[in-house]
Design an enzyme around this catalytic site. Sequence first.
Site, short mmCIF file in Angstrom:
data_model
loop_
_atom_site.label_atom_id
_atom_site.label_comp_id
_atom_site.label_asym_id
_atom_site.label_seq_id
_atom_site.Cartn_x
_atom_site.Cartn_y
_atom_site.Cartn_z
N ASN A 10 -44.07 32.91 -74.20
CA ASN A 10 -44.26 33.19 -72.77
C ASN A 10 -42.89 33.14 -72.12
OD1 ASN A 10 -44.84 33.26 -70.06
ND2 ASN A 10 -45.97 31.32 -70.00
N TRP A 11 -42.37 34.31 -71.80
CA TRP A 11 -40.99 34.37 -71.29
C TRP A 11 -40.90 33.97 -69.81
CZ3 TRP A 11 -38.86 39.65 -73.66
CH2 TRP A 11 -38.95 39.57 -75.04
N LYS A 12 -42.06 33.81 -69.17
CA LYS A 12 -42.11 33.45 -67.74
C LYS A 12 -41.22 34.40 -66.92
CE LYS A 12 -43.39 28.81 -69.09
NZ LYS A 12 -43.42 27.38 -68.78
N HIS A 96 -52.47 29.99 -66.45
CA HIS A 96 -51.31 29.12 -66.71
C HIS A 96 -51.17 28.11 -65.57
CE1 HIS A 96 -47.28 27.71 -67.50
NE2 HIS A 96 -47.42 28.19 -68.71
N GLU A 98 -48.68 27.05 -64.07
CA GLU A 98 -47.77 27.47 -62.98
C GLU A 98 -48.48 28.38 -62.00
OE1 GLU A 98 -44.70 28.80 -65.65
OE2 GLU A 98 -44.41 26.71 -66.26
N GLU A 165 -52.22 23.25 -72.76
CA GLU A 165 -50.87 22.98 -72.28
C GLU A 165 -50.90 21.79 -71.32
OE1 GLU A 165 -48.29 26.77 -72.82
OE2 GLU A 165 -48.91 26.62 -70.75
N GLY A 171 -41.92 22.30 -70.10
CA GLY A 171 -40.55 22.37 -69.60
C GLY A 171 -39.90 21.01 -69.40
N SER A 215 -43.16 22.30 -74.40
CA SER A 215 -41.91 21.86 -75.06
C SER A 215 -41.94 21.97 -76.58
CB SER A 215 -41.56 20.43 -74.62
OG SER A 215 -41.31 20.38 -73.23
N GLY A 236 -42.62 28.43 -74.37
CA GLY A 236 -41.87 28.89 -73.19
C GLY A 236 -40.38 28.95 -73.50
N GLY A 237 -39.65 27.94 -73.06
CA GLY A 237 -38.19 27.92 -73.17
C GLY A 237 -37.66 28.30 -74.55
P1 13P Z 1 -42.12 25.21 -72.47
O1 13P Z 1 -42.21 25.56 -73.92
O2 13P Z 1 -40.84 25.69 -71.84
O3 13P Z 1 -42.39 23.77 -72.22
O4 13P Z 1 -43.27 26.02 -71.72
C1 13P Z 1 -44.56 25.96 -72.21
C2 13P Z 1 -45.39 26.94 -71.49
O5 13P Z 1 -45.68 26.76 -70.32
C3 13P Z 1 -45.82 28.14 -72.21
O6 13P Z 1 -46.77 28.85 -71.49
#
Ligand code: 13P
Length: 253
Positions: A10-12, A96, A98, A165, A171, A215, A236-237
């Site tokens: 997930n590149w956000k 998600h 967020e 999640e 993050g 993470s 994500g990251g």
């Molecule tokens: P991180 O891997 O950056 O913690 O993000 C997880 C995430 O929200 C994937 O959707």
Amino acid sequence: MSRRPFLAGNWKMNKLVGEAVDLVKGIVDGVKGIIDKDILVCPPFTALSEVSKIVKGTNVNLGAQNCSYKDSGAYTGEISPSMLLDLGCSYVILGHSERRTYFGETNEIINEKAKLAISKGLKIVYCVGEVLEERKNNQTFDVIKKQLDQVLYNLDLNSVIIAYEPVWAIGTGLTASPEQAEEVHSFIRKTVSNIVKDAGKNFDVNDLVILYGGSVKSSSIKGLMECEDVDGGLIGGASLKAEEFLNIINNAK
Ligand code: 13P
């Protein structure tokens, strides 16, 4: 049982088009020949078109990070499931944390989006998870049960992947331990099994793919995936660099 490792990035809200193209080229090159895992990238809307051209005909699937609950019409700024399919997407991430936190998405809204997306032919990666305070107050299972009950009851579960999640792990560098993840993942499978029974659905819950997100790194994926009910990761990251994402894919067994 037909579950196999599923690794999703997930590149956000990251990567301009040129950067997205470079990243996905690195991923496509690195996963050539992998046929026993499902691989998904979810770039921002603006990069979908160019990334789509590169993943076409490869073993990398394309997904979006959100969609509208309407499929066309006067909904300024919205992107519909049909538009995503038109760009070559086969998945969309919904629910998600967020989007729940910053954009006010409720289980009801997410259910509307999910119903439409699935009816048009997309698969959904549905995210659930508790915030730290809920975990501390022993509300984790209640929160997750509600997120599952209120969204899944009228969906075709063959088109659903769940991502657990924990919001406190996203993050933050704090990954849930394999024990913490497995406890919730097995609860999710049990809860979905009850939804299947209650709704009289014809679905084998052993086929449900449940990802862990929060993470995840190349050093933590192996331990997480040793858990019986952890089928992969939503990353994500660590999915923003081809090398690290490829290490995660390779370490996922
Ligand atoms: P991180 O891997 O950056 O913690 O993000 C997880 C995430 O929200 C994937 O959707």
